[in-house]
Design a protein around this motif. Structure first.
Motif, short mmCIF file in Angstrom:
data_model
loop_
_atom_site.label_atom_id
_atom_site.label_comp_id
_atom_site.label_asym_id
_atom_site.label_seq_id
_atom_site.Cartn_x
_atom_site.Cartn_y
_atom_site.Cartn_z
N LEU A 43 -23.45 -18.73 9.34
CA LEU A 43 -22.04 -18.65 9.71
C LEU A 43 -21.88 -18.46 11.22
N ALA A 44 -22.70 -17.56 11.80
CA ALA A 44 -22.61 -17.30 13.23
C ALA A 44 -22.94 -18.54 14.04
N ARG A 45 -23.95 -19.26 13.61
CA ARG A 45 -24.34 -20.49 14.32
C ARG A 45 -23.20 -21.50 14.36
N ASP A 46 -22.56 -21.71 13.23
CA ASP A 46 -21.52 -22.73 13.16
C ASP A 46 -20.22 -22.26 13.79
N MET A 47 -19.91 -20.97 13.69
CA MET A 47 -18.73 -20.44 14.38
C MET A 47 -18.92 -20.52 15.89
N SER A 48 -20.14 -20.27 16.35
CA SER A 48 -20.45 -20.33 17.77
C SER A 48 -20.19 -21.73 18.33
N ALA A 49 -20.53 -22.75 17.55
CA ALA A 49 -20.30 -24.13 18.00
C ALA A 49 -18.82 -24.40 18.19
N TYR A 50 -17.98 -23.83 17.32
CA TYR A 50 -16.54 -24.02 17.42
C TYR A 50 -15.95 -23.20 18.57
N LEU A 51 -16.40 -21.96 18.72
CA LEU A 51 -15.84 -21.06 19.72
C LEU A 51 -16.45 -21.27 21.10
N LYS A 52 -17.57 -22.01 21.16
CA LYS A 52 -18.25 -22.31 22.43
C LYS A 52 -18.72 -21.06 23.16
N LEU B 268 -17.34 -22.64 7.12
CA LEU B 268 -17.55 -22.61 5.67
C LEU B 268 -17.49 -24.00 5.04
N ARG B 269 -17.06 -24.98 5.82
CA ARG B 269 -17.04 -26.36 5.34
C ARG B 269 -18.32 -27.11 5.68
N ASN B 270 -19.23 -26.44 6.37
CA ASN B 270 -20.50 -27.05 6.72
C ASN B 270 -21.29 -27.36 5.45
N PRO B 271 -21.83 -28.58 5.30
CA PRO B 271 -22.58 -28.93 4.08
C PRO B 271 -23.74 -27.97 3.78
N GLU B 272 -24.39 -27.46 4.83
CA GLU B 272 -25.48 -26.52 4.59
C GLU B 272 -24.98 -25.24 3.94
N MET B 273 -23.84 -24.75 4.43
CA MET B 273 -23.27 -23.54 3.83
C MET B 273 -22.85 -23.79 2.39
N ILE B 274 -22.26 -24.94 2.14
CA ILE B 274 -21.82 -25.28 0.79
C ILE B 274 -23.01 -25.34 -0.16
N GLU B 275 -24.12 -25.93 0.29
CA GLU B 275 -25.31 -26.04 -0.55
C GLU B 275 -25.94 -24.68 -0.78
N ARG B 276 -26.01 -23.84 0.24
CA ARG B 276 -26.56 -22.49 0.08
C ARG B 276 -25.75 -21.69 -0.93
N LYS C 242 -23.90 -22.83 -3.36
CA LYS C 242 -24.10 -23.39 -4.70
C LYS C 242 -25.40 -22.89 -5.32
N VAL C 243 -26.48 -22.92 -4.55
CA VAL C 243 -27.79 -22.50 -5.05
C VAL C 243 -27.78 -21.03 -5.44
N GLN C 244 -27.06 -20.20 -4.67
CA GLN C 244 -27.05 -18.77 -4.90
C GLN C 244 -25.96 -18.31 -5.87
N GLY C 245 -25.19 -19.24 -6.40
CA GLY C 245 -24.14 -18.87 -7.34
C GLY C 245 -22.94 -18.23 -6.67
N LEU C 246 -22.67 -18.64 -5.43
CA LEU C 246 -21.55 -18.07 -4.66
C LEU C 246 -20.39 -19.05 -4.63
N THR C 247 -19.19 -18.51 -4.63
CA THR C 247 -17.98 -19.32 -4.48
C THR C 247 -17.45 -19.14 -3.07
N ILE C 248 -17.30 -20.23 -2.33
CA ILE C 248 -16.77 -20.17 -0.97
C ILE C 248 -15.26 -19.94 -1.03
N ILE C 249 -14.79 -19.10 -0.12
CA ILE C 249 -13.37 -18.75 -0.06
C ILE C 249 -12.78 -19.28 1.25
N HIS C 250 -11.64 -19.92 1.18
CA HIS C 250 -10.88 -20.31 2.36
C HIS C 250 -9.54 -19.57 2.30
#
Length: 321
Positions: A48-57, A273-281, A283-291
């Protein structure tokens, strides 16, 4: 004349503050994870931090501050400057844990500004396979007729896993005795070796042992079945409607953080949270992403805490220094 000068200064101050908020972030952000490095929440925090960092620069670093079931790290963020540069990525257990601590280290209802919850999952009720129960009703009957209470376990007094099992005990009218462990693997091992008999954990953490026959899955403490374990009924389907419990992981800022800063962090988080890697992680762990918006997060977190505060009150659960 003095009044006009004061008004002008106030307006100038408001303009500077607004510009400061608009310029956020202007430097590195620190995201505190109140649990040990390498765990499930830590891995999610880093993605999450990695992808947020890309957005926030701006870089976002993870600082692990484990201890006291998450209370140490949470308290560090609570006392940090409310400027958005020190954040807490935590599970709900760190806030719930404050409800049972005496004296209370902070007010989990008021001392944080929620950015958003990231993911959630329902608790998964598992037992030692030597227990002669194939469903929750059989477990309740067995517990009522057993000479000694069933021992249940989780990580720490006041954790969501602890209180989730207590919620079931109240609904079923059965005695339970609690044995805390310092880690999820240790707690699971205690159930597998029959030192304890019941645990409310996650599908991601427990299902591998169910598949191996070392544990038996009885129920999902959520509104619907989990695709990872489609044959396991919900608690409502098993005869205990309303016995629902889960864990969320989310991002919080200190109370008083400007709304514009919280909103910018929320936007970055929802994109991450829309990153495909996050979505796949997830799914594998049985987590539901929240927006969700900060306001929606605040309402959901307060409702969750209210439920657990009532369980703490009824069961008179207290942890003193």
């Amino acid at each position: 004349m003095a009044a006009r000068v004061s008004v002008a200064l106030l307006a100038c101050g408001m303009t500077v503050a607004a510009r400061a908020d608009d310029a956020f972030p202007g430097k590195m952000i620190k995201m505190i994870n109140p649990y040990a490095a390498g765990g499930g929440s830590d891995v999610l925090a880093r993605v999450l931090a990695r992808d947020m960092s890309a957005y926030l620069k701006q870089p976002i670093i993870i600082e692990n501050r484990p201890g006291a079931s998450g209370l140490i790290g949470a308290n560090a963020v609570r006392t940090a400057p409310p400027d958005g540069y020190t954040l807490l990525f935590t599970s709900s257990s760190a806030l719930v844990g404050a409800l049972v601590k005496a004296p209370q280290p902070f007010d989990p209802f008021q001392d944080f500004a929620p950015v958003a919850r990231a993911v959630e999952y329902p608790l998964y009720m598992v037992i030692n396979p030597e227990i002669p129960a194939r469903n929750l009703r059989e477990l309740a009957t067995y517990a009522k007729n057993r000479a000694q209470p069933i021992f249940h376990t989780s990580v720490g007094i006041g954790s969501t896993g602890h209180l989730g099992c207590e919620l079931f005990a109240l609904a079923a009218g059965i005695p339970l005795s609690y044995v805390p462990y310092t880690s999820v693997p240790a707690a699971l091992q205690s159930v597998m070796t029959n030192q304890t008999q019941l645990m409310c954990d996650s599908v991601g953490g427990a299902q591998a042992y169910v598949t191996q026959g070392k544990l038996r899955g009885l129920a999902i403490m959520g509104k619907s079945r989990m695709p990872q374990v489609p044959d396991v009924p919900t608690t409502a389907e098993a005869g205990f409607p309303g016995v629902e419990a889960g864990v969320w992981l989310g991002l919080l800022a200190p109370k008083g953080t400007p709304a514009s800063v919280v909103q910018r962090l929320n936007e970055a988080m929802n994109l991450a949270l829309r990153n495909p890697e996050m979505i796949e992680r997830a799914k594998v762990q049985g987590l539901t992403i929240i927006h969700e918006t900060p306001g929606q997060a605040d309402a959901a977190i307060k409702a969750d805490l209210k439920q657990w505060a009532e369980i703490v009150r009824i069961k008179q659960i207290r942890l003193t220094d």
